[in-house]
Scaffold this motif. Structure first.
Motif: not given
Length: 495
Positions: A57, A59, A64-65, A68, A109, A341-342, A468, A472
């Motif tokens: 995870g 950002e 978020t990619t 996490p 994500p 990326q998402y 968030s 996370w």
């Protein structure tokens, strides 16, 4: 991992959705599980990536990619494909205390970062994750595991959302005596009262809470710290305190007429509906009803979609969702939104399908800005005035929305639900504790150590990082537990 050529042989398949025209008549889960064989096939699509990106995870450009909590995704995909469900469960729970929560309500994500997703539909990670944990419960593999010994240290966790529950679970594993305080009548925070029943059933939350309770965690409901339970008593009674109260201050619309009767924050609507549903199957009528009303939902995110799904079950007269953004494309823009990326794309979510099935069309109106609310002679909302906008950026990169002349419109409205997010945590308790805050009102505590300016008080989740994702919150709950354990014991074995 998985079958070497599985990603070429099999199509992506996620949990099946019940017929929208049928499910709007109940509050049951809107999805239905796949068979074990179907899930194993989905596990076979995992690609044996040289450098898998799904489980790490981060950002990128504020989005978020990857996962996490650093889920061991390729490992449990492989184990599911091989039919080794118990081993897959062990992997799924190694990095995540609550796979059932993320398997249902996380936007995944991890799937956005899946290597297969570069040019094919990604692996159905969230569906596989949920199937693993449900299989674990069905087989009786998920059981209470209380610690062998206790340290004698007492910790208070304030807030029982995903961050608070994760922190409590980890600290209890370390042998500490943990008490979780929740101001509502049920444990779960926004898991319980912010996500409607057909999406995340309270039974799923309660099932996990029951296990945590049997493991030795104490839960105290209907108790707000600073009001029902004094700050001085909190500090005197516990060796450490972890603040996980979330970011629950609704973002203000700041337009004329926001104070009219019939204009509500989305969470007020969702919370009241779920509480009434759980208390009395809506029999007490102690909720905000959308029945036979023209309903406007302002905000294009998941919470807005949950409002749609709830309002359509109330049998509203009409339903429209305002999205400030233009309609997105069906595929990601490789220049502005590249893999991993998402993917920011047009999606038709469960609530949109349900509204269309009952009222005939997707309820969304795009690039719409609300100008004012207008009420009747009794001070109740009767219409919403809007204008269409186009987005541009100035030289500094700031967003500027320009109104389009002639696009003004008046919408009839008996109920308006504002779903534009949260501005930060409530300040009363933080003021009583003399906690330092950031300019955006979140608790000032560095990511990684989670210490506030007050010795022995930590903060995690949305209260620290701002609004968030569930995943996370679990990440921060686990990590703050590690740092709290280190503070109390001088060292820690927690991950």
């Amino acid at each position: 991992m998985g079958k070497q050529t599985g990603f070429m042989e099999y199509d992506r398949q996620t949990r099946k959705e019940r017929d929208p025209s049928v499910r709007v008549a109940d509050w049951d889960d809107y999805t239905a599980p796949l068979s074990e064989q179907e899930i194993q096939i989905q596990g076979a699509r995992c690609m044996s990536c040289g450098v898998p990106t799904c489980h790490s995870g981060m950002e990128i450009n504020g989005v978020t990619t990857g996962c996490p909590v650093y889920h061991l995704i390729p490992e449990w995909n492989q184990l599911v494909y091989e039919g080794k469900w118990k081993e897959a469960l062990e992997r799924a729970q190694e990095k995540n205390n609550f796979p059932e929560f993320t398997g249902i309500a996380c936007p995944a994500p991890c799937e956005g970062a899946c290597v297969l997703g570069i040019n094919e539909p990604p692996v159905a990670i969230r569906t596989i994750e949920r199937s693993i944990i449900e299989k674990g419960f069905e087989e009786g593999w998920v059981i209470p595991q209380p610690p062998q010994k206790r340290t004698g240290k007492k910790i208070a966790v304030v807030g029982s959302g995903p961050a608070g529950l994760a922190a409590a679970a980890q600290l209890n594993k370390a042998g500490h005596t943990v008490t979780v305080f929740e101001r509502n009548d049920r444990i779960g925070g926004l898991l319980t009262y912010g996500i409607p029943e057909m999406k995340l059933s309270y039974d799923v939350v309660k099932r996990r809470v029951d296990i945590l309770e049997k493991e030795g965690i104490s839960f105290v409901t209907n108790t707000e710290i600073g009001k029902d339970y004094s700050v001085s008593k909190l500090e005197e009674s516990f060796d450490a305190v972890i603040l996980c109260g979330g970011a629950t201050v609704h973002r203000d619309m700041q337009v004329e007429g926001s104070d009219l009767t019939g204009v509500y924050p989305a969470m007020d609507f969702l919370h009241a509906n779920t509480k009434s549903l759980l208390d009395s199957d809506l029999g007490d009528s102690d909720y905000i009803s959308a029945a036979d009303k023209h309903v406007i939902v302002i905000g294009g995110g998941d919470t807005g979609t949950d409002c749609l799904a709830t309002a359509i079950r109330h049998n509203c007269k009409s339903l429209t969702q305002f999205d400030i953004y233009d309609k997105k494309g069906l595929v990601r823009d490789d220049k502005t939104n590249p893999w991993p990326q998402y993917p920011i794309i047009h999606r038709v979510e469960y609530g949109h399908k349900e509204v269309a099935s009952k009222l005939g069309d997707d309820p969304r109106a795009y690039a719409v800005m609300t100008k004012k609310f207008v009420g009747d002679q009794n001070g109740h909302i009767k219409e919403v005035h809007t204008v269409n906008v186009k987005l541009r950026y100035d030289e500094a990169g700031n967003k500027i929305r320009e109104e389009i002349p002639g696009s003004e419109k008046v919408w009839p409205a008996d109920l308006v639900l504002i779903a534009i997010g949260f501005s930060g945590p409530e300040q009363g308790l933080l003021e009583q504790l003399n906690i330092d805050r950031n300019p955006n009102t979140t608790v000032k505590a560095d990511y990684g150590n989670y210490k506030t300016n007050i010795d022995g008080i930590f903060a995690a989740g949305d209260m620290r990082r701002g609004q968030s994702l569930i995943v996370w919150a679990i990440n921060e709950g686990r990590e703050v537990a590690r740092e709290c354990d280190r503070y109390l014991m001088g060292a820690t074995d927690l991950p």
